[in-house]
Design an enzyme around this catalytic site. Sequence first.
Site, mmCIF file in Angstrom:
data_model
loop_
_atom_site.group_PDB
_atom_site.id
_atom_site.type_symbol
_atom_site.label_atom_id
_atom_site.label_comp_id
_atom_site.label_asym_id
_atom_site.label_seq_id
_atom_site.Cartn_x
_atom_site.Cartn_y
_atom_site.Cartn_z
ATOM 1 N NE ARG A 255 -4.270 -1.207 -0.191
ATOM 2 C CZ ARG A 255 -4.396 -2.168 -1.096
ATOM 3 N NH1 ARG A 255 -3.359 -2.485 -1.861
ATOM 4 N NH2 ARG A 255 -5.528 -2.822 -1.237
ATOM 5 C CD GLU A 284 -1.945 3.526 -5.980
ATOM 6 O OE1 GLU A 284 -2.727 2.748 -6.553
ATOM 7 O OE2 GLU A 284 -0.830 3.192 -5.551
ATOM 8 C CG HIS A 302 -2.238 -0.507 -7.569
ATOM 9 N ND1 HIS A 302 -2.654 0.242 -6.488
ATOM 10 C CD2 HIS A 302 -2.465 -1.790 -7.219
ATOM 11 C CE1 HIS A 302 -3.121 -0.546 -5.536
ATOM 12 N NE2 HIS A 302 -3.014 -1.798 -5.970
#
Length: 338
Positions: A255, A284, A302
């Site tokens: 994370r 993000e 990601h």
Amino acid sequence: MATHTGRTVHKKPPDVPSSVVVLDAPGAGYAEGAERERQIIGPLGDVRPLIVPAEQRGRLHEVEADYVILWHRVSLDAEFFERSASCRAVVCASVGYDHVDIEAARARGIPVYHVPHYGTEEVADHTLALFLALERRLGELRDHVRDHGWDWRAIGEPRRLSEMVWGVVGLGRIGLAVARRAQAFGFRVVFHDPYNHPGIEKALGLERSHQLDQLLGESDVVSLHVPLTQETRHLLDAGRLHRMKRGAVLVNTARGALIDVSALRAALAEERPARVGLDVVEGEPDVPMWLRIHSKALVSPHAAFYSVRSLSELRTRAAEAVRQMINGEPVTSAVEVV
């Protein structure tokens, strides 16, 4: 109507399908047309994807849905759970669940599930790939050759992997998969996880570090594999980053907010860490430009979770969990957050 933990819900006749929404953000590309979810839930549920722009998320409580399949770019806050009249359960189509106010859901008697048992291999592989690309200077070598160079010395001074220490922070499913891969490369592997079973290091041939600062100070590579909680937010702040071994590589595929991105720029200048591989970044997709173009940073969007198989597995498990709830069966395709 029936009352459940202070919340009024409408009981549906047995022949009326439950309503299911798949919540996603514009451009995220996860929900698509929800064909997979419709196929799995079948006639038990009226499934529809709902793409919610940021400016409309304050009105999510108005969405009429018995079950919510939630992707990670959309958050459900306390207001949603306090004001929603229909929601019976939420299934996070993700390992993490920090985008859901768990306490508010619990107060309203709404169970929240997540899917921690998918994509383990992909995230572990991506973690190793980020490190190897940084350590072997693949980006610099590519640019060197594109500029018509052909000098092996452009690789800098990479180290022999079998002489290095890999520090794993969080020895869950993914952390363990990374540790085993690092062992295969010859690393001495040390982990820090105060919640894991005493003695597990003996069974796995690993070393346990009881102090995170100690692990940071001795590891040539540090990879993060913990959930985002109040305890772990900015786990690596300016002070902890400064305690890293000079010249170390830091990899985060967990994370983004585990690392204080505002402190990372100065830390890179001090070479603590010297290089960073990030698949997740605080805030993000609004990643600071300095980080996007930094010569010592390798950032992916990601994407560590993704393979054709893992995405199919994730969508399948999330939808199966909803189907099991509608049928009144034990939920085995997802795990309830407790």
